[in-house]
Motif scaffolding. Sequence first.
Motif, PDB file in Angstrom:
ATOM      1  N   LEU A   1       0.832  -1.202   0.000  1.00  0.00           N
ATOM      2  CA  LEU A   1       0.000   0.000   0.000  1.00  0.00           C
ATOM      3  C   LEU A   1       0.867   1.252   0.000  1.00  0.00           C
ATOM      4  O   LEU A   1       0.541   2.232  -0.652  1.00  0.00           O
ATOM      5  CB  LEU A   1      -0.932   0.006   1.222  1.00  0.00           C
TER       6      LEU A   1
ATOM      7  N   GLU B   1       3.812   0.549  -3.345  1.00  0.00           N
ATOM      8  CA  GLU B   1       3.296  -0.217  -4.486  1.00  0.00           C
ATOM      9  C   GLU B   1       4.238  -1.315  -4.963  1.00  0.00           C
ATOM     10  O   GLU B   1       4.043  -1.882  -6.044  1.00  0.00           O
ATOM     11  CB  GLU B   1       2.879   0.702  -5.637  1.00  0.00           C
TER      12      GLU B   1
ATOM     13  N   ASP C   1      -5.294  -3.831   3.393  1.00  0.00           N
ATOM     14  CA  ASP C   1      -6.345  -2.883   3.020  1.00  0.00           C
ATOM     15  C   ASP C   1      -7.247  -3.595   2.017  1.00  0.00           C
ATOM     16  O   ASP C   1      -6.853  -3.852   0.887  1.00  0.00           O
ATOM     17  CB  ASP C   1      -5.721  -1.615   2.439  1.00  0.00           C
TER      18      ASP C   1
ATOM     19  N   ASP D   1     -10.933  -1.676  -0.994  1.00  0.00           N
ATOM     20  CA  ASP D   1     -10.853  -0.238  -0.738  1.00  0.00           C
ATOM     21  C   ASP D   1     -10.319   0.468  -1.978  1.00  0.00           C
ATOM     22  O   ASP D   1     -10.081  -0.149  -3.012  1.00  0.00           O
ATOM     23  CB  ASP D   1      -9.909  -0.007   0.458  1.00  0.00           C
TER      24      ASP D   1
ATOM     25  N   ARG E   1      -7.056   2.743  -3.148  1.00  0.00           N
ATOM     26  CA  ARG E   1      -5.679   2.886  -2.652  1.00  0.00           C
ATOM     27  C   ARG E   1      -5.437   4.212  -1.918  1.00  0.00           C
ATOM     28  O   ARG E   1      -4.962   4.224  -0.785  1.00  0.00           O
ATOM     29  CB  ARG E   1      -4.676   2.762  -3.803  1.00  0.00           C
TER      30      ARG E   1
ATOM     31  N   GLY F   1      -7.246   4.379   1.351  1.00  0.00           N
ATOM     32  CA  GLY F   1      -6.569   3.531   2.332  1.00  0.00           C
ATOM     33  C   GLY F   1      -5.304   4.187   2.874  1.00  0.00           C
ATOM     34  O   GLY F   1      -5.032   4.138   4.077  1.00  0.00           O
ATOM     35  N   ARG F   2      -4.540   4.817   1.991  1.00  0.00           N
ATOM     36  CA  ARG F   2      -3.323   5.507   2.434  1.00  0.00           C
ATOM     37  C   ARG F   2      -3.666   6.681   3.350  1.00  0.00           C
ATOM     38  O   ARG F   2      -2.971   6.928   4.336  1.00  0.00           O
ATOM     39  CB  ARG F   2      -2.506   5.980   1.228  1.00  0.00           C
TER      40      ARG F   2
ATOM     41  N   PHE G   1      -2.225  -3.863  -0.407  1.00  0.00           N
ATOM     42  CA  PHE G   1      -3.486  -3.418  -1.000  1.00  0.00           C
ATOM     43  C   PHE G   1      -4.159  -4.618  -1.666  1.00  0.00           C
ATOM     44  O   PHE G   1      -3.588  -5.245  -2.556  1.00  0.00           O
ATOM     45  CB  PHE G   1      -3.196  -2.309  -2.016  1.00  0.00           C
TER      46      PHE G   1
ATOM     47  N   PRO H   1      -7.649  -5.114  -3.286  1.00  0.00           N
ATOM     48  CA  PRO H   1      -8.980  -4.689  -3.718  1.00  0.00           C
ATOM     49  C   PRO H   1      -9.911  -5.855  -4.046  1.00  0.00           C
ATOM     50  O   PRO H   1     -11.126  -5.718  -3.984  1.00  0.00           O
ATOM     51  CB  PRO H   1      -8.703  -3.833  -4.958  1.00  0.00           C
TER      52      PRO H   1
END
Length: 186
Positions: free
Chosen positions: A58, A61, A109, A112, A114, A117-118, A132, A134
């Motif tokens: 997250l 990347e 996360d 969500d 990105r 979430g950050r 991350f 999704p």
Amino acid sequence: MKRVLTAAAALFFLAACTAESPAPGVTVPEAAEPTWSVACVSGTTAIDGVGDLELDCLGDEAPTAVGPDGKPMLVVLWASWCGPCQAEAPEVEAFYQAYGDQVDVLGVDTADVRDTGRSFAEEFGMTFPSVFDPEEAVRIGLGVPGLPGVAFVNADGTVAEVVAEPGVTTASLAETAESAFGLELA
């Protein structure tokens, strides 16, 4: 007639105040892009039910293998839109600060956006890494019915326990980690 004009003028000004574009000469600051970025470390052992899954970190990347790396791990499923996750975020962070040298913590996360979430991680001062997810691969693989959820994963990748009810605290995480991993956290 004067009252009708006064009422109409008031409605006009009220509508103007609620319009989406700012008044001439007024600048509205743009929403700041989140600056939160905690790097992830790839795990070396696959988690039972999750397998050899690689997700983007997250924070930066970078592709990250999801799993433990030599010590037990809490896998914390969260999302910015999850009310109980907001309540639990400071508790998980306190656990990580107190016991992160003995037990790794990996946030996931889940389902969500990105940047949202950050922003969540930034707002709650999270210093533990998060990936991350999704598509909810980790949640589904662990069999957690919804958010929030915490999986206690042994260093060998076996899942010792899953807590799928909201309301975890730093103390309850420590107690469950001691029991699940056979540790005495200090």
